[in-house]
Design an enzyme around this catalytic site. Structure first.
Site, PDB file in Angstrom:
ATOM      1  N   LYS A 122     -21.886   7.113  76.396  1.00 22.70           N
ATOM      2  CA  LYS A 122     -21.399   8.260  77.462  1.00 22.70           C
ATOM      3  C   LYS A 122     -20.717   8.890  75.952  1.00 22.70           C
ATOM      4  CE  LYS A 122     -18.525   7.950  80.605  1.00 22.70           C
ATOM      5  NZ  LYS A 122     -17.125   7.381  81.841  1.00 22.70           N
ATOM      6  N   SER A 177     -18.634   8.313  86.435  1.00 24.25           N
ATOM      7  CA  SER A 177     -19.332   9.491  85.993  1.00 24.25           C
ATOM      8  C   SER A 177     -20.226   9.288  84.638  1.00 24.25           C
ATOM      9  CB  SER A 177     -17.713   9.323  85.129  1.00 24.25           C
ATOM     10  OG  SER A 177     -17.540   8.333  84.369  1.00 24.25           O
ATOM     11  N   SER A 205     -16.628   4.087  87.234  1.00 26.61           N
ATOM     12  CA  SER A 205     -18.026   5.060  86.195  1.00 26.61           C
ATOM     13  C   SER A 205     -19.259   4.227  85.548  1.00 26.61           C
ATOM     14  CB  SER A 205     -17.445   5.778  85.314  1.00 26.61           C
ATOM     15  OG  SER A 205     -16.494   6.953  86.266  1.00 26.61           O
TER      16      SER A 205
HETATM   17  N1  GLN Z   1     -14.890   8.117  90.232  1.00 24.07           N
HETATM   18  C1  GLN Z   1     -13.452   7.301  89.694  1.00 24.07           C
HETATM   19  C2  GLN Z   1     -13.089   8.456  89.373  1.00 24.07           C
HETATM   20  O1  GLN Z   1     -12.887   9.723  89.207  1.00 24.07           O
HETATM   21  C3  GLN Z   1     -13.194   6.663  88.189  1.00 24.07           C
HETATM   22  C4  GLN Z   1     -13.831   7.383  87.830  1.00 24.07           C
HETATM   23  C5  GLN Z   1     -14.314   6.203  86.541  1.00 24.07           C
HETATM   24  O2  GLN Z   1     -14.428   5.082  86.457  1.00 24.07           O
HETATM   25  N2  GLN Z   1     -13.953   6.926  85.177  1.00 24.07           N
HETATM   26  O3  GLN Z   1     -11.521   8.239  89.075  1.00 24.07           O
END
Ligand code: GLN
Length: 485
Positions: free
Chosen positions: A81, A156, A180
């Protein structure tokens, strides 16, 4: 005809490289050729480190030639990532504010990958600073779901998930603050695990919500994920929250029976909002576990409904503090249009951050401000404890907990959702981060040609149990064909 190496699992690929049936360099070359051919359709990668990757692969071959142990991940191509630091490589969190930034050191998980012989091919797309559930808040581009190019891969960590699902690479590293890793794994039909908080060092991970963030694997199979987690897990002098608990050999439990394992199914996870087609696949998964000899137990996690409000106070609060360091001076984008230092901060941040990140910073700053701190932040922390207590209580009577991963399958790139609607999509993944427990997602089935993953929660540091259950389920489910590219 040349063998199609891209259908192999990581375990099989590594075996072939170690046995000299394949050259790591050749695998890396084929991988870059495949990325060039396939990635324009998927848009999973935001940067490649081709020369370095080829050199890393050649070094693996050299070790093997010399009879030196090349490491447990010898020659396997991996995507990371865009929030994980790899020395000298572009790492931007998919944010304009870090345009052109190159990491000056290796993060611990990345270093462990390199030391284990993995070949990091490049960085995957993600929502800006990991804030989102679609990968659409990236400053670069929209990643497409390999199962349907009109749909999101989830987020994400959508880029790494999509690259593994499209079989551009074998393994990926994502991060999970509120789902994510697990939600994109479910949307892309692959395996993903968020380890226990403290299982993997966060050193060299750009922080979003420091009390929630964990790095974890994406893979095609449970065995591949187990192998990768074993490499990256463990204590670290550079991260005091990485706990000094021995890392078991996760691969040793694969294939073991789960007869008598107690699996809790929380009623609060089968509520209004979950799509009927998703629920059907999850119910079938429950029956599959029952057929494997597991005992299915009805449980309650009564505070589940407060997880979203608590998370969307705590995560932005931590983000607002963590992102204060991006000020146009130390890293990345610097506004060309500033006459004094205050303007420089304001303009650099205004120009550099996208809307979702700004929204989180504003929410976070608000809930932490004097006068609102008790009503929001402190309250959310108390709710977090209640959520954790729910799990502790449940785990007194069950070994693992089974839930859906997301209320729906991957949505369309064109689906318009308000921020609140988007936050509600995280309902099944975020309490796991609030409680700090591990969560594994394994593809369970398809509905209308789109994958649905089943989510398994474990006790803290009981990833082994999750892998055992996940691998038993995977064998019973049978072969899983990823879309062909
Ligand atoms: N969708 C969640 C957020 O927007 C989780 C994102 C994540 O796990 N980085 O915070």
């Amino acid at each position: 005809m040349m063998e199609n190496i891209f259908n192999l699992t990581a375990v099989d690929l590594i075996g072939k490289i170690k046995r000299k049936e394949l050259k790591a360099l050749n695998v890396a070359q084929q991988t870059f050729a495949r990325i060039e051919a396939v990635d324009p359709k998927i848009d999973a990668f935001v940067s490649l480190r081709k020369e370095k990757a080829l050199a890393d692969a050649a070094a693996v071959d050299e070790k093997i030639e010399k009879g030196v142990d090349p490491g447990p991940l010898a020659g396997v191509p991996v995507i990371i990532k865009d929030l994980l630091l790899s020395k000298g490589d572009l790492t931007t969190a998919c944010s304009k504010i870090l345009e052109g930034y190159r990491a000056i050191y290796d993060g611990t998980a990345v270093k462990k990958l390199k030391d284990a012989g993995a070949v990091i091919v490049g960085n995957g797309n993600n929502d800006e600073f990991a804030m989102g559930s679609t990968t659409m808040t990236s400053c670069y581009k929209m990643t497409k779901n390999p199962w349907d190019l009109q749909r999101v891969p989830g987020g994400s960590s959508g880029g790494p998930a999509a690259a593994v699902a499209a079989q551009e690479v074998w393994l990926g590293l994502g991060t999970d603050t509120g789902g994510s890793i697990r939600q994109p794994a479910s949307f892309c039909g692959i395996v993903g695990i968020k380890p226990t908080y403290g299982r993997v060092s966060r050193y060299g991970l750009m922080a979003y919500g420091s009390s929630l963030d964990q790095i974890g694997p994406f893979a095609k199979t449970v065995a591949d994920a187990a192998l990768l987690l074993k490499v990256i897990a463990g204590a670290d002098d550079y991260d005091a929250t990485a706990v000094n608990i021995p890392v078991p050999d996760y691969t040793a439990v694969l294939g073991q029976s789960i007869k008598g394992m107690k699996i809790g199914v929380p009623r609060e996870y089968f509520i209004e909002g979950i799509k009927e087609n998703v629920e059907r696949v999850i119910r079938e998964a429950i029956e599959r576990f029952r057929a494997l000899g597991a005992e299915i137990v009805d449980i309650s996690l009564p505070h589940t409904k407060y997880a979203i409000p608590a998370y969307y106070v705590i995560a932005p609060a931590e983000a607002s503090a963590n992102l204060a360091r991006y000020d146009g001076i130390r890293y990345g984008h610097k506004s060309a249009d500033a006459e004094n230092i205050l303007d420089l901060y304001i303009n650099s941040r205004s120009e550099g951050f996208g809307d979702e990140v700004k929204r989180r910073i504003m929410i976070g700053t608000y809930v932490l401000s004097a006068g609102f701190y008790d009503a929001y932040f402190k309250k959310a922390q108390k709710v977090r404890r209640l959520i954790k207590n729910d799990y502790d209580k449940a785990f007194e009577s069950v070994d693992i907990i089974l839930t859906p991963t997301a209320p729906s399958v991957a949505f369309k790139l064109t689906d318009e959702k308000t921020p609140i609607e988007m936050y509600l999509e995280d309902i099944f993944t975020i309490s796991c981060n609030l409680a700090g427990i591990p969560g594994l997602v394994v593809p369970a089935g398809l509905t209308d040609g789109l994958p649905v993953g089943v989510q398994l929660f474990g006790k803290p540091f009981a990833e082994e149990t999750l892998f055992r259950a996940g691998s038993a389920f995977e064998s019973a489910r049978g072969p899983w064909n990823l879309p062909a590219y």
